[in-house]
Design an enzyme around this catalytic site. Structure first.
Site, PDB file in Angstrom:
ATOM      1  N   ARG A 189       0.810  -1.221   0.000  1.00 63.29           N
ATOM      2  CA  ARG A 189       0.000   0.000   0.000  1.00 63.29           C
ATOM      3  C   ARG A 189       0.850   1.280   0.000  1.00 63.29           C
ATOM      4  O   ARG A 189       0.397   2.338   0.415  1.00 63.29           O
ATOM      5  CB  ARG A 189      -0.990   0.012   1.172  1.00 63.29           C
TER       6      ARG A 189
ATOM      7  N   LYS B  92       4.453  11.124 -11.611  1.00 63.70           N
ATOM      8  CA  LYS B  92       3.662  10.257 -12.484  1.00 63.70           C
ATOM      9  C   LYS B  92       4.368   8.910 -12.597  1.00 63.70           C
ATOM     10  O   LYS B  92       5.526   8.842 -12.999  1.00 63.70           O
ATOM     11  CB  LYS B  92       3.509  10.866 -13.883  1.00 63.70           C
TER      12      LYS B  92
ATOM     13  N   GLU C 244      11.666  16.576 -24.978  1.00 61.60           N
ATOM     14  CA  GLU C 244      11.078  17.230 -23.813  1.00 61.60           C
ATOM     15  C   GLU C 244      11.706  18.601 -23.575  1.00 61.60           C
ATOM     16  O   GLU C 244      11.022  19.550 -23.181  1.00 61.60           O
ATOM     17  CB  GLU C 244      11.239  16.352 -22.566  1.00 61.60           C
TER      18      GLU C 244
ATOM     19  N   LYS D  48       9.478  22.433 -15.004  1.00 65.07           N
ATOM     20  CA  LYS D  48       8.502  21.380 -14.689  1.00 65.07           C
ATOM     21  C   LYS D  48       8.115  21.417 -13.215  1.00 65.07           C
ATOM     22  O   LYS D  48       6.941  21.240 -12.868  1.00 65.07           O
ATOM     23  CB  LYS D  48       9.036  19.997 -15.054  1.00 65.07           C
TER      24      LYS D  48
ATOM     25  N   GLU E 122      -2.596  17.238 -12.186  1.00 66.69           N
ATOM     26  CA  GLU E 122      -2.980  17.502 -13.575  1.00 66.69           C
ATOM     27  C   GLU E 122      -4.473  17.760 -13.759  1.00 66.69           C
ATOM     28  O   GLU E 122      -5.149  17.139 -14.581  1.00 66.69           O
ATOM     29  CB  GLU E 122      -2.543  16.328 -14.479  1.00 66.69           C
TER      30      GLU E 122
ATOM     31  N   ARG F 156      -1.102  21.818 -15.345  1.00 67.50           N
ATOM     32  CA  ARG F 156      -0.130  20.775 -15.694  1.00 67.50           C
ATOM     33  C   ARG F 156      -0.414  20.139 -17.050  1.00 67.50           C
ATOM     34  O   ARG F 156       0.465  19.511 -17.645  1.00 67.50           O
ATOM     35  CB  ARG F 156      -0.099  19.714 -14.589  1.00 67.50           C
TER      36      ARG F 156
ATOM     37  N   ASN G 221       1.577  18.228 -21.595  1.00 67.12           N
ATOM     38  CA  ASN G 221       1.210  17.198 -22.574  1.00 67.12           C
ATOM     39  C   ASN G 221       1.298  17.705 -24.008  1.00 67.12           C
ATOM     40  O   ASN G 221       0.845  17.032 -24.938  1.00 67.12           O
ATOM     41  CB  ASN G 221      -0.216  16.695 -22.300  1.00 67.12           C
TER      42      ASN G 221
ATOM     43  N   HIS H 178       1.971  15.361 -26.901  1.00 66.52           N
ATOM     44  CA  HIS H 178       1.977  13.986 -26.407  1.00 66.52           C
ATOM     45  C   HIS H 178       0.802  13.139 -26.884  1.00 66.52           C
ATOM     46  O   HIS H 178       0.898  11.913 -26.923  1.00 66.52           O
ATOM     47  CB  HIS H 178       2.043  13.979 -24.877  1.00 66.52           C
TER      48      HIS H 178
ATOM     49  N   HIS I  92       2.264   9.727 -28.219  1.00 66.04           N
ATOM     50  CA  HIS I  92       1.976   8.405 -27.659  1.00 66.04           C
ATOM     51  C   HIS I  92       1.383   7.474 -28.713  1.00 66.04           C
ATOM     52  O   HIS I  92       1.657   6.269 -28.723  1.00 66.04           O
ATOM     53  CB  HIS I  92       1.021   8.528 -26.465  1.00 66.04           C
TER      54      HIS I  92
ATOM     55  N   HIS J 253      10.322   7.626 -27.090  1.00 62.13           N
ATOM     56  CA  HIS J 253       9.386   8.640 -26.600  1.00 62.13           C
ATOM     57  C   HIS J 253       9.837  10.048 -26.978  1.00 62.13           C
ATOM     58  O   HIS J 253       9.043  10.865 -27.458  1.00 62.13           O
ATOM     59  CB  HIS J 253       9.237   8.541 -25.083  1.00 62.13           C
TER      60      HIS J 253
END
Length: 361
Positions: free
Chosen positions: A120, A142, A184, A226, A236, A240, A244, A247, A251, A263
């Site tokens: 957990r 993330k 990036e 960032k 997000e 935020r 993307n 992206h 993706h 990527h």
């Protein structure tokens, strides 16, 4: 060593940046008041290149285990995650464990998600070793894995205790990986201001030659940008989303090539597609459009050409986790530092953007 303070909802996540600073890891670990058994999750290639240094650091901990993983997109899966759980359980790690992820984005995403879900939630630290990870994926919490052919569709927001980015790791990377990380970095130039964009483009040869002062500057500036965005929108829900940029296309390009396209390179293509779509929709300034494609001209020959079929790309984008109400939501550039969020575009215009990309290459 430079430090960026990222103040989040429940804690501060510091980012340490410098050259030859990985040896300081044990002392930074202690200063962070971390304790318990340490589980090092390391990219096999990184370990082979930096074995002596990694062994010196890990042996500073009396009670630890090391697990090496081949950092492929196939490893970033339920099977890869299961392998980590099995090793943790076999070695009797519990909730007091600290997982240390040493590698690029794949190791960081996979290790972070393992930490978020084992017992957990256990504490973890990010030690990114690629330009892409240092400037983007290691920052912001993330974590996740790919599932059913969809990138990062299963995951969690889970923050590391700290991030250590040692520029020395970048010196052993092939040119291909530095170029991939530029995706990036150039994104931050579009998101912020023309000055940083121009600095990156002007110093492109030095970046590709892995010159330390330039690498340290782009890593520090990108991480700072960032971190500021994440501080304002940790999960997000608003701001935020600007991260993307490109992206949604990227993706899909990665997925359709079965991740043969990296990527970072996919992001370079994705931003190009977003710019084309923004131009078709009369959103983007001519200055930004022209400057980006001047940059694109200098790198496109190093990005393998793929015959993207618009219908196939569009189908993959419909599964993007950022969509709402079954509609594709695009992040589109308007000008340097000005971004349009949650843009819906007609299917024919999206198809045109994908087709136009091929014409530019």
């Amino acid at each position: 060593m430079r430090k960026i303070k990222m103040n989040l909802t429940n804690a501060e996540t510091p980012i340490f940046i410098g050259e030859n600073i990985f040896g300081d890891f044990p002392s930074l670990f202690k200063k962070a008041k971390l304790h318990g058994r340490v589980f090092f999750l390391v990219d096999t290639k990184v370990y082979s290149k930096h074995k002596a240094l990694i062994d010196e650091v890990r042996n500073a901990f009396e009670n630890h285990k090391l697990m090496k993983i081949n950092a492929t997109e196939e490893a970033k899966s339920l099977d890869g995650l299961s392998g980590i759980y099995k090793r943790l359980i076999a070695n009797k790690f519990g909730r007091d464990a600290v997982l240390v992820a040493i590698g690029g984005g794949i190791i960081g995403d996979l290790g972070g998600f393992a930490a978020a879900t084992f017992s957990r939630g256990i504490k973890y630290v990010q030690v990114p070793t690629t330009l892409l990870a240092m400037t983007d994926s290691a920052i912001g919490g993330k974590t996740g894995i790919n599932f059913g052919g969809v990138k990062n569709i299963v995951g969690a927001f889970y923050q590391p205790e700290f991030i250590l980015s040692d520029i020395a790791f970048l010196k052993t990377l092939p040119r291909e990986d530095i170029l991939s990380g530029l995706g990036e970095v150039i994104k931050y130039g579009v998101l912020t201001d023309e000055k940083f964009f121009d600095y990156v483009v002007k110093n492109l040869p030095k970046i590709l030659n892995k010159e330390s002062p330039v690498l340290q500057k782009i890593v520090y500036e990108s991480a700072k940008i960032k971190a500021a965005v994440v501080e304002n929108d940790e999960r997000e829900s608003g701001l935020r989303k600007i991260l993307n940029l490109g992206h949604t296309f990227a993706h899909a390009y990665e997925s359709v090539t079965l991740h043969e396209l990296s990527h970072g390179k996919a992001v370079i293509l994705g931003i190009a597609s977003a710019l084309i779509l923004a131009k078709v929709m009369n959103l983007v300034s001519s200055g930004l459009y022209e400057k980006y494609f001047e940059f694109f001209e200098t790198v496109k020959t190093e990005i393998k050409t793929f015959d993207f079929k618009p219908s196939q790309i569009y189908s993959i984008m419909r599964n993007d986790k950022k969509n709402r109400d079954g509609k594709i939501k695009f992040v589109l550039p308007v000008n340097f530092g000005e971004i349009a969020l949650d843009v819906e575009a007609p299917k024919n215009q999206v198809f045109a953007a994908i087709k136009s990309l091929k014409g530019l290459r």
